[in-house]
Design an enzyme around this catalytic site. Sequence first.
Site, short mmCIF file in Angstrom:
data_model
loop_
_atom_site.label_atom_id
_atom_site.label_comp_id
_atom_site.label_asym_id
_atom_site.label_seq_id
_atom_site.Cartn_x
_atom_site.Cartn_y
_atom_site.Cartn_z
N ARG A 215 -13.23 4.97 -7.04
CA ARG A 215 -13.32 4.18 -5.82
C ARG A 215 -12.05 4.45 -5.01
O ARG A 215 -10.98 4.69 -5.58
CB ARG A 215 -13.43 2.69 -6.13
CG ARG A 215 -14.77 2.25 -6.72
CD ARG A 215 -15.89 2.37 -5.70
NE ARG A 215 -17.17 1.88 -6.21
CZ ARG A 215 -18.09 2.63 -6.79
NH1 ARG A 215 -17.83 3.92 -6.98
NH2 ARG A 215 -19.23 2.12 -7.20
N GLU B 267 -13.33 3.75 3.74
CA GLU B 267 -14.51 4.59 3.63
C GLU B 267 -15.62 4.00 4.49
O GLU B 267 -15.92 2.82 4.33
CB GLU B 267 -14.96 4.69 2.18
CG GLU B 267 -16.09 5.66 1.94
CD GLU B 267 -16.46 5.83 0.47
OE1 GLU B 267 -17.66 5.77 0.17
OE2 GLU B 267 -15.54 5.99 -0.36
N HIS C 231 -18.64 10.99 -0.55
CA HIS C 231 -19.17 10.17 -1.65
C HIS C 231 -20.46 10.78 -2.20
O HIS C 231 -21.49 10.11 -2.33
CB HIS C 231 -19.42 8.73 -1.16
CG HIS C 231 -19.28 7.71 -2.26
ND1 HIS C 231 -18.75 6.47 -2.05
CD2 HIS C 231 -19.62 7.75 -3.57
CE1 HIS C 231 -18.77 5.77 -3.18
NE2 HIS C 231 -19.28 6.53 -4.12
#
Length: 315
Positions: free
Chosen positions: A233, A262, A281
Site C-alpha cells: 500500500r 493514489e 496498481h
Amino acid sequence: MPDITVLRTGAHGTPMSEYAAALRERLPECDVALARTPADERDLVADARVVTGVDIDEALLSEADELELFAGAYAGYEHLPLDALRERGVAVTNAAGVHAPSAGEQVLGYLLTFARRLHEGWRRQQHREFRHYRAGELKGSTVTVVGLGAIGQGVVQRLQGFDVDTIGVRYTPEKGGPTDEVVGFDDEALHDAFARTDYLVLACPLTDTTRHLVDRAALNTLPPESVLVNVARGGVVDTDALVSALRREDLRGAALDVTDPEPLPEDHPLWNFENVVVTPHTAGQTPEYWNRLADILATNVPRLDADEELQNRVA
C-alpha cells in the site's frame, strides 16, 4: 430467492458477470444471482445466505436478513463495516492468495528490470540511441521481503533459482518462513536487515505498525545502491522522504505499483525520475482473478453448510 448474490461493482477492470459465471460453473446446485442495479442489490440480498463483492455498506447490510457469509472480493477488508457484520453474526472472508502469482511475477519483473537496467534500455530506445550501458546481475544480491503472506511467499518462491539471499520480515519471526532469514518489526532487527538489503520488497498490509515503515530513517539505512519495490500500500512508504532520497541519489531506484497519494497527481515529482517505475496498481491484475476467487467461495459454501472452518476467514 438466490443462495448467492453477486454485487454489481467489479474489480481490477473486470466485470462481475465473469465472477458470477465462474461461481455457477463450480456450484451448479446453487442459485447464483448477479445484481446489475442498486435496486437489484436491495432485492437480491434480502434472502441470500451468501453475498459476495468488493464492498457492502451498512444500508445494504440492513436489508440482508438471512446473510451468513460475506465473501470479500479484495484481499483488504479494512473498508468493510466489520462491527456491523459481527453484530449480525455474519462471517467474512477475503481474497487473500488470489493475487500471489501475478504480484510475484510483477515483482520479479521489477527486480530484473533494475538488475539488468532494462528501464535505461527503454529510455534510450525512445531517443533512438543504440549506445551501450553497464548492466548488473540479480545473482548474489540480498532481497528483503516485508510481509510473508501469500504475496510475499509468492515473491520468495519465484526468486528460487536466481541465487539470491532472502530476508523475510513478519510480525512473528519465531514462525520462520521460506526466506533464508526471518526477522521481526523491532527497530534494531529491521534496520540491521535493511542495511544488508539490495532490493527491498514491500508486500505487507497497511497497519499502525507498517504505516510509513519506510521513512527517512529507513531510507538512510538502506544502501545507496538499493532499490525499493512497493506492491503493498502506498502508505507503507513516506512519499516525501522517498522523493528526498531519490533527489539526493541515496537510492538506485524505486518500482511503485502503489503510491501515496493514489492516483499519483500529474504534477507529482515521482513522475520525473528516470530511475522510478510507476505502474497503476496492476500487480493484482490477472485473467485468473475471478476463477481463483470463485474457487475460494466454492470451497466455503459446503463448509458453511457443515459449520466447518472457512478458508480465508478474517472476521
